[in-house]
Design a protein around this motif. Structure first.
Motif, short mmCIF file in Angstrom:
data_model
loop_
_atom_site.label_atom_id
_atom_site.label_comp_id
_atom_site.label_asym_id
_atom_site.label_seq_id
_atom_site.Cartn_x
_atom_site.Cartn_y
_atom_site.Cartn_z
N THR A 84 0.84 -1.20 0.00
CA THR A 84 0.00 0.00 0.00
C THR A 84 0.87 1.25 0.00
O THR A 84 0.62 2.21 -0.74
N GLY A 85 1.93 1.23 0.80
CA GLY A 85 2.86 2.35 0.82
C GLY A 85 3.63 2.50 -0.48
O GLY A 85 3.87 3.61 -0.96
N VAL A 86 3.99 1.36 -1.09
CA VAL A 86 4.71 1.40 -2.37
C VAL A 86 3.82 2.02 -3.44
O VAL A 86 4.26 2.89 -4.21
N ALA A 87 2.57 1.60 -3.50
CA ALA A 87 1.65 2.13 -4.51
C ALA A 87 1.44 3.63 -4.35
O ALA A 87 1.22 4.34 -5.33
N ASP A 88 1.51 4.10 -3.13
CA ASP A 88 1.38 5.53 -2.88
C ASP A 88 2.56 6.31 -3.45
O ASP A 88 2.41 7.46 -3.86
N ARG A 89 3.73 5.68 -3.51
CA ARG A 89 4.95 6.37 -3.96
C ARG A 89 5.22 6.23 -5.46
O ARG A 89 5.80 7.12 -6.07
N VAL A 90 4.84 5.09 -6.03
CA VAL A 90 5.09 4.87 -7.46
C VAL A 90 3.79 4.45 -8.15
O VAL A 90 3.73 3.43 -8.85
N THR A 91 2.77 5.24 -7.95
CA THR A 91 1.42 4.92 -8.42
C THR A 91 1.39 4.60 -9.90
O THR A 91 0.71 3.66 -10.34
N ASP A 92 2.13 5.35 -10.69
CA ASP A 92 2.07 5.20 -12.15
C ASP A 92 2.69 3.91 -12.65
O ASP A 92 2.55 3.56 -13.83
N ARG A 93 3.38 3.18 -11.79
CA ARG A 93 4.05 1.95 -12.23
C ARG A 93 3.25 0.69 -11.85
O ARG A 93 3.65 -0.41 -12.20
N ILE A 94 2.15 0.84 -11.12
CA ILE A 94 1.42 -0.30 -10.59
C ILE A 94 0.14 -0.53 -11.38
O ILE A 94 -0.69 0.37 -11.54
N ALA A 95 -0.04 -1.77 -11.88
CA ALA A 95 -1.24 -2.13 -12.63
C ALA A 95 -2.32 -2.72 -11.74
O ALA A 95 -3.52 -2.56 -12.01
N ASN A 96 -1.91 -3.43 -10.70
CA ASN A 96 -2.87 -4.07 -9.80
C ASN A 96 -2.21 -4.33 -8.46
O ASN A 96 -1.03 -4.70 -8.40
N LEU A 97 -2.96 -4.14 -7.39
CA LEU A 97 -2.51 -4.47 -6.04
C LEU A 97 -3.23 -5.74 -5.60
O LEU A 97 -4.47 -5.79 -5.61
N VAL A 98 -2.47 -6.74 -5.24
CA VAL A 98 -3.05 -8.02 -4.81
C VAL A 98 -2.78 -8.21 -3.32
O VAL A 98 -1.62 -8.31 -2.90
N TYR A 99 -3.84 -8.28 -2.55
CA TYR A 99 -3.74 -8.49 -1.11
C TYR A 99 -3.93 -9.98 -0.83
O TYR A 99 -5.03 -10.50 -0.90
N LEU A 100 -2.81 -10.64 -0.57
CA LEU A 100 -2.76 -12.09 -0.41
C LEU A 100 -2.89 -12.42 1.08
O LEU A 100 -1.90 -12.45 1.81
N ASP A 101 -4.15 -12.61 1.51
CA ASP A 101 -4.41 -12.82 2.94
C ASP A 101 -3.68 -11.74 3.75
O ASP A 101 -3.01 -12.02 4.73
N ALA A 102 -3.83 -10.51 3.29
CA ALA A 102 -2.96 -9.42 3.75
C ALA A 102 -3.73 -8.31 4.44
O ALA A 102 -4.94 -8.14 4.28
N ALA A 103 -2.97 -7.51 5.18
CA ALA A 103 -3.51 -6.28 5.74
C ALA A 103 -3.91 -5.34 4.61
O ALA A 103 -3.20 -5.22 3.61
N PHE A 104 -5.05 -4.70 4.78
CA PHE A 104 -5.55 -3.73 3.80
C PHE A 104 -5.77 -2.41 4.57
O PHE A 104 -6.88 -2.09 4.97
N PRO A 105 -4.67 -1.67 4.80
CA PRO A 105 -4.72 -0.57 5.76
C PRO A 105 -5.28 0.73 5.19
O PRO A 105 -5.23 0.99 3.99
N GLU A 106 -5.77 1.54 6.11
CA GLU A 106 -6.15 2.90 5.80
C GLU A 106 -4.98 3.82 6.17
O GLU A 106 -4.07 3.44 6.91
N ASN A 107 -5.01 5.03 5.65
CA ASN A 107 -3.99 6.01 5.98
C ASN A 107 -3.95 6.23 7.50
O ASN A 107 -4.99 6.39 8.14
N GLY A 108 -2.74 6.19 8.05
CA GLY A 108 -2.57 6.42 9.47
C GLY A 108 -2.66 5.16 10.33
O GLY A 108 -2.44 5.23 11.54
N GLN A 109 -2.96 4.02 9.72
CA GLN A 109 -3.04 2.78 10.48
C GLN A 109 -1.68 2.09 10.56
O GLN A 109 -0.85 2.20 9.65
#
Length: 243
Positions: A84-109
């Motif tokens: 989630t943090g990576v996608a925030d920094r290099v948004t234009d390079r990411i086609a899809n975010l896959v949460y594999l039994d993963a944390a799906f955080p909100e900003n500030g969490q």
């Protein structure tokens, strides 16, 4: 051909994706499965500077220096915080975010905010080594959360597990580009551990939210180890939705 970057969870390393990566590469895809700083084959770099921000930077730098684009960025468990943090920094390079039994955080969490009971159970076995608070020592496995039951798989993974800096789990995620980042397509792959906690209504909401990029695998939390073929199939399914 798709480009996958596979980010591991707490106490693990890129090694945990060996079987999944082999399957994806056999299908002609490009796969990167790095270990985060201070863990696994990079355990010699462990210091009190290792935190969530450093792990985000690990993956950002990999994407930048390998000149990767249209990345399917996969995060398992704690790795959901990282991607989630990576996608925030290099948004234009990411086609899809896959949460594999993963944390799906909100900003500030932090992961502590998100995972609650399980991660606090890990903290009960925290040890201080060279001034660093470390958790998830090999053999601790809080509440049997990894969910690997096959003796051969356990024997393979146990020597590879390494303790994880606690500060990674309590540091809050800071998003500076959230509106654009949240526009990236998202996929979810759930194990039985997470699915059992969801109502039918929530499952339907997730299916709608992801436009059908939602997979359920009847296994434990470390699904890339216990069910690598099904996990790879789910990731291949993600790649097909983007083609």
């Amino acid at each position: 051909m798709a480009t996958f970057v596979l980010v591991h969870g707490g106490g693990h390393g890129g090694w945990c994706y060996q079987s999944v990566a082999k399957i994806l590469r056999a299908q002609g895809h490009e796969v990167y499965a790095p270990s985060l700083t201070g863990l696994a084959d990079r355990e010699h770099l462990l210091s009190d500077a290792v935190d969530l921000n450093m792990h985000i930077t690990d993956i950002v730098k990999l994407i930048q220096f390998e000149d990767l684009n249209n990345v399917i960025l996969v995060g398992h468990s704690y790795g959901g915080m990282v991607i989630t943090g990576v996608a925030d920094r290099v948004t234009d390079r990411i086609a899809n975010l896959v949460y594999l039994d993963a944390a799906f955080p909100e900003n500030g969490q932090s992961l502590v905010d998100h995972a609650g009971e399980v991660i606090l159970a890990a903290r009960e076995k925290m040890r201080v080594v060279d001034g660093m608070e470390l958790v998830l020592f090999p053999g601790d496995d809080p509440m049997g959360f990894y969910g690997v039951t096959d003796p051969d798989q356990i024997a393979w993974m146990k020597p590879k597990l390494t303790p994880h800096p606690w500060r990674c789990f309590e540091q809050q995620l800071v998003l500076n580009n959230e509106a654009e980042m949240r526009a990236i397509p998202i996929s979810f792959v759930f194990s039985a551990v997470q699915i059992d906690s969801l109502t039918d209504e929530i499952r339907q909401q997730i299916r709608e939210f992801t436009q059908g990029r939602f997979w359920e695998i009847n296994t434990g939390h470390d699904l890339m180890i216990s069910e690598p073929e099904l996990t790879a199939d789910a990731l291949l399914g993600v790649s097909l939705t983007l083609s």
